[in-house]
Design an enzyme around this catalytic site. Structure first.
Site, mmCIF file in Angstrom:
data_model
loop_
_atom_site.group_PDB
_atom_site.id
_atom_site.type_symbol
_atom_site.label_atom_id
_atom_site.label_comp_id
_atom_site.label_asym_id
_atom_site.label_seq_id
_atom_site.Cartn_x
_atom_site.Cartn_y
_atom_site.Cartn_z
ATOM 1 N N ARG A 97 -15.595 8.140 -10.291
ATOM 2 C CA ARG A 97 -16.369 8.665 -9.642
ATOM 3 C C ARG A 97 -16.452 10.212 -9.123
ATOM 4 O O ARG A 97 -17.303 11.074 -8.644
ATOM 5 C CB ARG A 97 -16.656 8.124 -8.083
ATOM 6 N N ARG A 104 -31.701 -5.130 -1.055
ATOM 7 C CA ARG A 104 -30.468 -5.785 -1.591
ATOM 8 C C ARG A 104 -29.937 -6.695 -0.808
ATOM 9 O O ARG A 104 -29.917 -6.475 0.300
ATOM 10 C CB ARG A 104 -29.600 -4.383 -1.959
ATOM 11 N N LYS A 134 -25.702 -0.695 -11.579
ATOM 12 C CA LYS A 134 -24.442 -0.571 -12.235
ATOM 13 C C LYS A 134 -23.717 -1.973 -12.105
ATOM 14 O O LYS A 134 -23.228 -2.566 -12.897
ATOM 15 C CB LYS A 134 -23.565 0.287 -11.655
ATOM 16 N N ARG A 150 -25.465 -4.828 3.311
ATOM 17 C CA ARG A 150 -24.246 -3.920 3.125
ATOM 18 C C ARG A 150 -24.589 -3.009 4.490
ATOM 19 O O ARG A 150 -25.575 -2.572 4.410
ATOM 20 C CB ARG A 150 -24.053 -3.468 1.775
ATOM 21 N N ARG A 170 -25.263 9.204 0.397
ATOM 22 C CA ARG A 170 -24.566 8.605 -0.883
ATOM 23 C C ARG A 170 -25.240 9.262 -2.209
ATOM 24 O O ARG A 170 -24.527 9.646 -2.943
ATOM 25 C CB ARG A 170 -24.556 7.381 -1.099
HETATM 26 P P1 AP5 Z 1 -26.965 -2.759 -7.700
HETATM 27 O O1 AP5 Z 1 -26.653 -3.642 -9.044
HETATM 28 O O2 AP5 Z 1 -26.209 -3.463 -6.617
HETATM 29 O O3 AP5 Z 1 -26.821 -1.096 -7.803
HETATM 30 P P2 AP5 Z 1 -25.365 -0.432 -7.944
HETATM 31 O O4 AP5 Z 1 -25.603 0.769 -8.807
HETATM 32 O O5 AP5 Z 1 -24.249 -1.284 -8.114
HETATM 33 O O6 AP5 Z 1 -25.393 0.169 -6.405
HETATM 34 P P3 AP5 Z 1 -24.197 0.125 -5.298
HETATM 35 O O7 AP5 Z 1 -25.104 0.485 -4.016
HETATM 36 O O8 AP5 Z 1 -23.013 -0.664 -5.565
HETATM 37 O O9 AP5 Z 1 -23.650 1.749 -5.893
HETATM 38 P P4 AP5 Z 1 -22.632 2.446 -5.362
HETATM 39 O O10 AP5 Z 1 -22.263 3.292 -6.275
HETATM 40 O O11 AP5 Z 1 -23.295 3.611 -3.927
HETATM 41 O O12 AP5 Z 1 -21.813 1.329 -4.628
HETATM 42 P P5 AP5 Z 1 -20.151 0.911 -4.473
HETATM 43 O O13 AP5 Z 1 -20.149 -0.301 -3.960
HETATM 44 O O14 AP5 Z 1 -19.844 1.210 -5.984
HETATM 45 O O15 AP5 Z 1 -28.541 -2.911 -7.614
HETATM 46 C C1 AP5 Z 1 -29.217 -2.187 -6.360
HETATM 47 C C2 AP5 Z 1 -30.220 -3.220 -5.951
HETATM 48 O O16 AP5 Z 1 -31.269 -2.991 -6.919
HETATM 49 C C3 AP5 Z 1 -29.843 -4.890 -5.989
HETATM 50 O O17 AP5 Z 1 -30.851 -5.217 -5.166
HETATM 51 C C4 AP5 Z 1 -30.367 -5.147 -7.437
HETATM 52 O O18 AP5 Z 1 -30.842 -6.725 -7.287
HETATM 53 C C5 AP5 Z 1 -31.459 -4.146 -7.574
HETATM 54 N N1 AP5 Z 1 -31.740 -4.108 -9.110
HETATM 55 C C6 AP5 Z 1 -30.827 -3.628 -9.891
HETATM 56 N N2 AP5 Z 1 -31.524 -3.562 -11.075
HETATM 57 C C7 AP5 Z 1 -32.936 -3.412 -10.825
HETATM 58 C C8 AP5 Z 1 -33.859 -3.232 -11.828
HETATM 59 N N3 AP5 Z 1 -33.811 -2.839 -13.059
HETATM 60 N N4 AP5 Z 1 -35.269 -3.393 -11.001
HETATM 61 C C9 AP5 Z 1 -35.341 -3.693 -9.904
HETATM 62 N N5 AP5 Z 1 -34.463 -4.070 -9.057
HETATM 63 C C10 AP5 Z 1 -33.180 -3.718 -9.298
HETATM 64 O O19 AP5 Z 1 -19.509 1.996 -3.563
HETATM 65 C C11 AP5 Z 1 -19.787 1.771 -2.083
HETATM 66 C C12 AP5 Z 1 -18.722 2.849 -1.552
HETATM 67 O O20 AP5 Z 1 -17.401 2.484 -1.768
HETATM 68 C C13 AP5 Z 1 -19.102 4.165 -1.859
HETATM 69 O O21 AP5 Z 1 -20.079 5.084 -1.025
HETATM 70 C C14 AP5 Z 1 -17.522 4.976 -1.788
HETATM 71 O O22 AP5 Z 1 -17.541 5.140 -0.390
HETATM 72 C C15 AP5 Z 1 -16.624 3.568 -2.026
HETATM 73 N N6 AP5 Z 1 -16.135 3.776 -3.485
HETATM 74 C C16 AP5 Z 1 -16.562 2.814 -4.383
HETATM 75 N N7 AP5 Z 1 -15.723 3.287 -5.374
HETATM 76 C C17 AP5 Z 1 -15.025 4.457 -5.035
HETATM 77 C C18 AP5 Z 1 -14.420 5.269 -5.947
HETATM 78 N N8 AP5 Z 1 -14.255 5.146 -7.148
HETATM 79 N N9 AP5 Z 1 -13.985 6.535 -5.353
HETATM 80 C C19 AP5 Z 1 -14.307 6.631 -4.188
HETATM 81 N N10 AP5 Z 1 -14.980 5.620 -3.300
HETATM 82 C C20 AP5 Z 1 -15.306 4.667 -3.787
HETATM 83 MG MG MG Z 2 -22.345 -1.850 -6.859
#
Ligand code: AP5
Ligand code: MG
Length: 213
Positions: free
Chosen positions: A88, A127, A13, A160, A171
């Site tokens: 989410r 990552r 994402k 992270r 997660r």
């Molecule tokens: P990346 O682009 O980083 O993936 P992502 O979908 O953004 O993954 P996240 O881990 O950031 O998602 P998340 O939803 O768990 O975390 P968030 O920060 O939102 O890609 C992942 C890896 O793969 C990278 O190394 C990238 O280079 C590689 N990659 C990408 N595309 C690729 C491809 N096509 N092929 C190969 N490799 C690829 O949330 C973290 C925490 O914050 C949550 O767990 C929660 O506790 C809290 N939080 C955040 N938002 C909320 C909310 N709205 N409500 C409640 N809690 C929340």
């Molecule tokens: Mg992300």
């Protein structure tokens, strides 16, 4: 253009949201990045959010919804934005809908980046993230030009805290129970678009550009 990115943790994402933001000149708003920057700066919000994030749990809606509603009301978001990691939960989606309706607006596209769980754990361990600007890299699939240094802003890259395999599994469980229902929610609203997130980063981005028209 008001865009939402849906998808499991690690689906890509953030990677795609950043490309969309650059291509269409709209801000990339990631709740995860906002929480991580608050943790880094030691704010009250950061302290509260960290206890949930470290366990792979969602931060409560009360701490999340107002933050996003305020952010999208800022001047740079008047022509649209790409929301990454929000909503989410169904209550978050309802809060967003309510805030937008108040301004005669609605979500234009909800893009679901679809990646099976098996692929996710492999991705997470490689990552690297920039806490200063939110850019994301992968040691194999998307390496920075200089190891450990962000191409965009020159800050150091980190692993992270929530990318440990046990936390990633948690997660994923939380994603399936609380976030996946949003796919149906936005399908019913007629704005859902799906892309196969197991393809190369550039291929996925080309498909997204076609979907956005
Ligand atoms: P990346 O682009 O980083 O993936 P992502 O979908 O953004 O993954 P996240 O881990 O950031 O998602 P998340 O939803 O768990 O975390 P968030 O920060 O939102 O890609 C992942 C890896 O793969 C990278 O190394 C990238 O280079 C590689 N990659 C990408 N595309 C690729 C491809 N096509 N092929 C190969 N490799 C690829 O949330 C973290 C925490 O914050 C949550 O767990 C929660 O506790 C809290 N939080 C955040 N938002 C909320 C909310 N709205 N409500 C409640 N809690 C929340
Ligand atoms: Mg992300």
């Amino acid at each position: 253009m008001r865009i939402i990115m849906l998808g499991a943790p690690g689906a890509g994402k953030g990677t795609q949201a950043k490309l969309i933001s650059e291509r269409y000149g709209i801000p990339h708003i990631s709740t995860g990045d906002i929480f991580r920057s608050n943790i880094k700066n030691g704010t009250e919000l950061g302290k509260k959010a960290k206890t949930y994030m470290d366990q792979g749990q969602l931060v409560p809606d009360e701490l999340t919804c107002d933050l996003v509603v305020d952010r999208i009301a800022q001047d740079d978001a008047k022509d649209g934005y790409v929301l990454d990691g929000f909503p989410r939960t169904i209550p978050q989606a309802e809060a967003l809908k309510h805030a937008l309706e108040g301004r005669g607006e609605s979500v234009d596209f909800a893009i679901d980046v679809d990646v099976p769980d098996e692929n996710i754990i492999k991705r997470m361990s490689g990552r690297r993230a920039c806490v200063s600007c939110g850019a994301t890299y992968h040691v194999v699939y998307n390496p920075p030009k200089k190891e450990g240094v962000c191409d965009v802003c020159g800050s150091g890259l980190i692993l992270r805290d929530d990318d440990k395999p046990e936390t990633v599994k948690k997660r994923l469980d939380v994603y399936h129970s609380q976030t996946q229902p949003l796919i149906d929610y936005y399908q019913k609203d007629g704005v859902l678009k799906e892309v196969d997130g197991t393809q190369e980063i550039d291929t996925i981005f080309s498909q997204i550009q076609k979907l956005l028209g």
